[in-house]
Design an enzyme around this catalytic site. Structure first.
Site, PDB file in Angstrom:
ATOM      1  N   GLU A 184       0.687  -1.128  -0.046  1.00  0.00           N
ATOM      2  CA  GLU A 184       0.041  -0.004  -0.043  1.00  0.00           C
ATOM      3  C   GLU A 184       0.951   1.586   0.163  1.00  0.00           C
ATOM      4  O   GLU A 184       0.426   1.961   0.832  1.00  0.00           O
ATOM      5  CB  GLU A 184      -0.877   0.001   1.050  1.00  0.00           C
ATOM      6  CG  GLU A 184      -1.858  -1.329   1.113  1.00  0.00           C
ATOM      7  CD  GLU A 184      -2.979  -1.334   2.308  1.00  0.00           C
ATOM      8  OE1 GLU A 184      -2.504  -0.807   3.194  1.00  0.00           O
ATOM      9  OE2 GLU A 184      -4.120  -2.105   2.371  1.00  0.00           O
ATOM     10  N   ASP A 202      -8.218  -8.726   5.162  1.00  0.00           N
ATOM     11  CA  ASP A 202      -7.688  -7.688   5.949  1.00  0.00           C
ATOM     12  C   ASP A 202      -8.886  -7.298   7.015  1.00  0.00           C
ATOM     13  O   ASP A 202      -9.699  -6.560   6.720  1.00  0.00           O
ATOM     14  CB  ASP A 202      -7.723  -6.523   5.000  1.00  0.00           C
ATOM     15  CG  ASP A 202      -7.044  -5.366   5.707  1.00  0.00           C
ATOM     16  OD1 ASP A 202      -6.269  -5.268   6.866  1.00  0.00           O
ATOM     17  OD2 ASP A 202      -7.050  -4.067   5.211  1.00  0.00           O
ATOM     18  N   GLU A 227     -12.058  -1.122  12.305  1.00  0.00           N
ATOM     19  CA  GLU A 227     -12.041  -0.749  11.025  1.00  0.00           C
ATOM     20  C   GLU A 227     -13.238  -1.154   9.972  1.00  0.00           C
ATOM     21  O   GLU A 227     -13.886  -0.513   9.277  1.00  0.00           O
ATOM     22  CB  GLU A 227     -10.779  -1.205  10.307  1.00  0.00           C
ATOM     23  CG  GLU A 227     -10.622  -0.535   8.874  1.00  0.00           C
ATOM     24  CD  GLU A 227      -9.337  -0.720   8.129  1.00  0.00           C
ATOM     25  OE1 GLU A 227      -8.407  -1.481   8.809  1.00  0.00           O
ATOM     26  OE2 GLU A 227      -9.112  -0.592   7.037  1.00  0.00           O
TER      27      GLU A 227
END
Lengths: 709, 709
Positions: free
Chosen positions: A300, A374, A402
């Site tokens: 990323e 993830d 998240e």
């Protein structure tokens, strides 16, 4: 006399009723009945030794005595004391067996009640001051809960050596994926001002056995490795040290260029190697017990060895060599995936790291997320667990939510952690649980560790949602003993944090234990994943498509079509299943034997495929969403029944959040079902509420300034 | 019996000793001696009426009773009660004079002790529930401080109608010039979650009479005027309303373009006028008692009427017309200065607004900073005060310490506010103080207001530095009565916030009262100004020069040369002095009669010019810097003597900040004196310490991520 008694109760109830913002976490030390033996215990304690950790023990006893009974802890000589807190020595050897002492290692403790005649003495002993601190916390927890110590005592030691929090905190105090305010690290005031909160952070962590903290974000800023910032980090390390907490930093791979003025960060370049060696020496001058580096590389946008056509092992070993002379370790993240996404993202980490198994230095441990994508609401365990055998692997759990509803969604993650830890990888036959891998037992590794991405921020209760304190707590408990069960953890947390009231504890314990599955139901049932809103991940976004990379879109993951839904990871698809042990890959390749919770993770399934319930997939999916919503609504009622059992401030705060959660559960259900219905073209089954709005309404929801960066 | 008494004292002392993070501000309600009459008062209170404000009164009485004595406030019928809290009526008329009642208006209160026989009753009365709330707070403050009510009672009402906090808070929760964390407004959770902190914010403000809050930054985001955000603002307004606090918003002048899809924001365009009228109607649907708009236009990049060649009056009147039907007002900031800086910045606002005097609608008030530059450590009053007579002017003070050392510098700003308020403008002859202008007396205006730029953030004590709570507090006190004296305010604050201990109060009161001059001394003595570091304004930066505009540089303001130093604003210079009343401009034009504190503000003075002390300018300047440093160091010692008199948590926090302040005072002194010495070419006089480092060292200090945006 009577007047005073009445006054005392007035006073006590006034204290109870006073505002509680949750800052004290599981160290409430709320007042407990005075008729127990415990009160007299606090009047005669012997704490032996002289160190900052011993001082911390005494202070904690005082705080507890103050909270429990409004008194001070009174110190006595050993022979007059009824609580003896003392490292193992000849005297202790008379009452604590050698076997017990040998079994607890450096960090464990023994607590034993010895009766002689009418006298009862409690011994808390260990091989280190830190062990004594852990033992003291444990004893105080027993007192708070009103539990009896086991007849034959407590003999405990951690199964994992390094139990670490990862803070994704930036130097400007924003927190990536942080939903409870901003970073508690006030870098500007450090090193000159040491806030009380740093101390309370250390206390709370030590109370559950956490012994390491990475204070900076994995998306790292090399500035933290400069002299100016190392002085700040050292000031934090000084606060944490008496509580047995080691400080770690994230190392940005390109630091030699950014702050070192080199023109390369190539791990095989001698200047780069020297730069890191010098930097390590500098760090240890500031922080003699520095823990080491955590690195996110080649992922990323983060720089890494790939920039120089070097392997992840070459990258990790560069830093490991620099830290080795000082005793530091490297935690190298396995979260590496291609910028071009040529293959199923779930497969890439395994493919990258499997060939490197055994090529890492002995002070490197590879940090692997619990699942291969993830931190989704639910993922099957990452195939690297069991897949790599010669390289120590550590678990990375996400405590911050998240993908689990951010701040306002109550989801007791202990169940999710437990599910992963207790999954059998079959790597060395039946019973090869993930838990055994990360505790080093299965493949006989000495270096063991576990990481949790913290959910801590400047919110007055640390975690935004009061229930999210339980996730920090349960992470600590499972890091100490990955085989603990969630129901005990939930009960303990409730009793330490709120009250011993049995109705409250049993009802809310059940609510917590059911909550993770509830959230999975209203977000991503039956193995769905990665269908949340773009970028901030707040709310549903199954329609996300056509972005610059496929594997950041929802349509890539759910593959909904008029035929069915789900990601085919069998041999006919990406064959990610082949990365698991044959025992599992065979079982999971078959729609009829794969656990239904993973069905759409591994299979593309027809809408009218019949499931174990006898219902077709579409109906089951719709009913799961509805079930999640119904439970979220029921939680509001359950909570309302608790009014008066705890303080009003936390009661109201939680009530307010549960209401938001129920509303957002409905948002998730409506958005996802309306979206998927376009493909299934089937009506909602009985029991599923028709959404009041149409799909466009949900697609157009565009919240601004969503927290979490 | 004895045992219980001992236990009671143990318990009490334990409560006292417990952690105090400062969250409770001046509403500590710490325990007070039980032998007073007050305890019995709390056992028989009558509160008459039925409204959210009345409920707030009862709750506050309960909180206070709990804190003072560990009891509850017990409600009684009026004839049985010893405290009567009741709006004026026939019964009250028997004990409170008509004259008193008529004098207090809508917001004031009367507190009177009436003795009849052995009975003593305290009456708190008013013409509104809000007046009762203010009176209740005032009485509780008397109880906490242990002060006797005056024999002839208290008759109080505010001299300024609107007493407002300005939050420079952005929607992403950053705070411009905020040094105590981030915004307490959690926009993401609003409107669904109402945090306890919002309520406590309202309580704290009402306790000192603040009755308005602008919740968004003057550098405005038009998003706050959208439906989505208005719902959030309305939720805050609902919390504030029972406490008499009106909610205001900042209006971005270009909103009709940005959120209204118009292609102009020209104030004379009918579509623009209609857009604002509709917007006002929409706002009042959400917030029926909405206060109005605060506008920063044509300043530092903000859009404004200048974009359309319209005047400030035309801009302000556009919004005033929209708000008028609903009773709202416009606070139009006078902080307007050219982007090209053709003239002394100190003159521009006056030049812009003086010709517009009388051209504003009657619901416009012009908001003027205390000085003509920008919240410097000390400024002469803004010449617009006294300069404009037909337009109501409101004062804008900065509570947050943008130019006064940010979070760690103790500077009791009450003295600075008082100095400005008590300055005589001579606008209508002697006695024409700024205070009389803003309270509407001098020019007979009904619309009166005052604003303070808040220093509030997410820090657990709200303001970062515990002493900065005193600036919020003193702002409130002076907003209620701009003729209050700082020494009383300091004493009251100390007693409410910490303790009644006389030694503590007298020593720390002195420390506070001396602190503003101390900071001026070590930063900008003798009228120096605007010599701080670039952009973040943290630390000294007299060397700042050659930026894209002169009037953002330090060299422009200090004009240091081999001859001397200071900005010539006399007729030989910019002639800014001509904007003041001749009485002042004449006196201040002369180096020998200008107050020395303003010397270098108005004059360029030779280094060897002799001052009233008999010393030359250079020596006096150097000694002033040193004096500031010495006092900052002495404060550390004074504070150390206070150990044990207050709780350890706040004691340590303050000790740590005072140490930083002394270090930074030295930083300021060394940097400024070394820099100016290049010009004066003179040695430091006796008593001034030689800096240990050279000028380059100070120039190269480059702190990262300084808070405050």
């Amino acid at each position: 006399m009577k007047k005073w008694i009445i006054f005392y109760f007035l006073l006590t109830s006034a204290i109870q009723a006073s505002a509680n913002d949750g800052y004290k976490l599981w160290l409430q030390y709320y007042s407990i009945p005075d008729d127990s033996e415990s009160r007299s215990h606090f009047g005669s304690i012997h704490v032996s030794g002289n160190s900052p950790t011993i001082e911390a023990i005494k202070q904690e006893l005082d705080l507890a005595a103050n909270g429990f009974f409004g008194t001070q802890a009174i110190m006595k000589e050993a022979d007059e004391a009824s609580i003896i807190i003392k490292k193992h020595d000849k005297e202790i050897a008379n009452v604590i067996s050698k076997k017990d002492i040998n079994s607890i290692g450096d960090q464990g403790f023994v607590i034993k009640t010895i009766k002689s005649g009418s006298q009862t003495k409690i011994y808390i002993t260990a091989n280190s001051d830190l062990g004594l601190l852990y033992g003291t916390f444990k004893w105080l927890q027993y007192v708070q809960k009103g539990d009896m110590l086991p007849e034959d005592g407590l003999v405990q030691s951690p199964k994992i050596e390094r139990r670490i929090l990862n803070h994704w905190d930036n130097l400007d105090r924003t927190v990536e994926r942080g939903y409870s305010g901003f970073s508690i690290w006030n870098w500007h005031r450090l090193p000159r001002h040491i806030d009380q909160q740093y101390l309370d952070y250390a206390r709370a962590n030590a109370a559950i056995g956490i012994n390491g903290t990475v204070v900076t974000n994995v998306n790292a800023n090399s500035l933290v490795l400069t002299e100016e910032y190392l002085e700040k980090v050292a000031a934090l390390a000084d606060v944490f040290r008496p509580y047995g907490i080691k400080t770690y930093l994230t190392a940005r791979f390109s630091s030699p260029i950014e702050i070192g003025k080199l023109n390369t960060a190539d791990p095989l370049d001698p200047d780069v190697q020297k730069w890191w060696a010098d930097k390590a020496e500098e760090i240890y001058r500031h922080i003699p017990d520095f823990g080491g580096f955590l690195v996110k590389a080649d992922s990323e946008g983060q720089p890494g060895p790939h920039n120089y056509k070097r392997s992840q092992a070459e990258g990790a070993n560069l830093l490991a060599d620099a830290l080795k002379p000082h005793g530091g370790i490297v935690m190298w993240r396995a979260f590496v995936y291609s910028e071009e996404s040529p293959d199923d993202r779930a497969k890439q980490a395994y493919n990258e790291f499997k060939p490197l198994d055994g090529k890492f230095r002995d002070n490197v441990i590879v940090q692997v997320k619990n699942g291969a994508i993830d931190f989704q609401p639910r993922e099957p365990f990452h195939p690297m667990f069991g897949g790599l055998t010669q390289t120590p692997l550590m678990m990375e759990f996400q405590i911050t939510q998240e993908y689990l509803g951010h701040d306002t969604h109550m989801a007791f993650l202990s169940n999710m952690y437990e599910e992963v830890l207790q999954t059998d990888t079959h790597a060395k036959g039946e019973g090869s649980t993930v838990s055994k891998i990360i505790s080093g037992n299965l493949h006989d590794h000495d270096l063991t560790a576990i990481a949790g991405v913290a959910n801590i921020g400047t919110d007055r209760n640390w975690t935004g949602n009061h229930f999210h304190q339980a996730n920090w707590y349960s992470y600590g408990r499972l890091a100490w003993d990955p085989d603990e069960s969630s129901d005990i953890i939930a009960k303990d947390w409730l009793e330490l944090t709120f009250t011993r009231d049995e109705t409250f504890v049993s009802k809310i314990q059940k609510m917590m234990l059911d909550s993770h599955q509830m959230v999975v139901n209203y977000m991503t049932p039956l193995g769905l994943h990665h269908i949340m809103a773009w970028n901030h991940h707040y709310g549903p976004g199954p329609w996300i498509t056509d972005k610059h990379r496929d594997d950041w879109t929802s349509t890539y993951y759910h593959q909904a079509s008029s035929y069915g839904i789900g990601f085919d990871r069998t041999a006919s698809g990406s064959n990610a299943l082949s990365q698991y042990h044959p025992h599992l890959s065979e079982k999971w390749s078959d729609k009829s034997s794969v656990p239904e919770k993973y069905l759409l993770w591994f299979h593309h399934v027809a809408w009218d495929h019949t499931l174990s319930s006898g219902r077709i997939l579409w109906d089951e999916l719709a009913l799961r969403y509805q079930k999640g919503v119904n439970e979220a609504r029921n939680n509001i009622e359950t909570w309302q029944e608790m009014e008066g059992k705890i303080d009003q401030e936390r009661f109201k705060h939680i009530a307010s959040f549960l209401k938001i959660q129920a509303e957002e559960a409905e948002w998730w259900k409506n958005a996802c079902l309306l979206y998927f219905q376009q493909f299934s073209q089937k009506p909602f089954p009985d029991g599923v509420e028709e959404p009041e709005r149409d799909l466009n309404y949900y697609k157009n929801i565009d919240p601004k300034f969503v927290p979490g960066i």
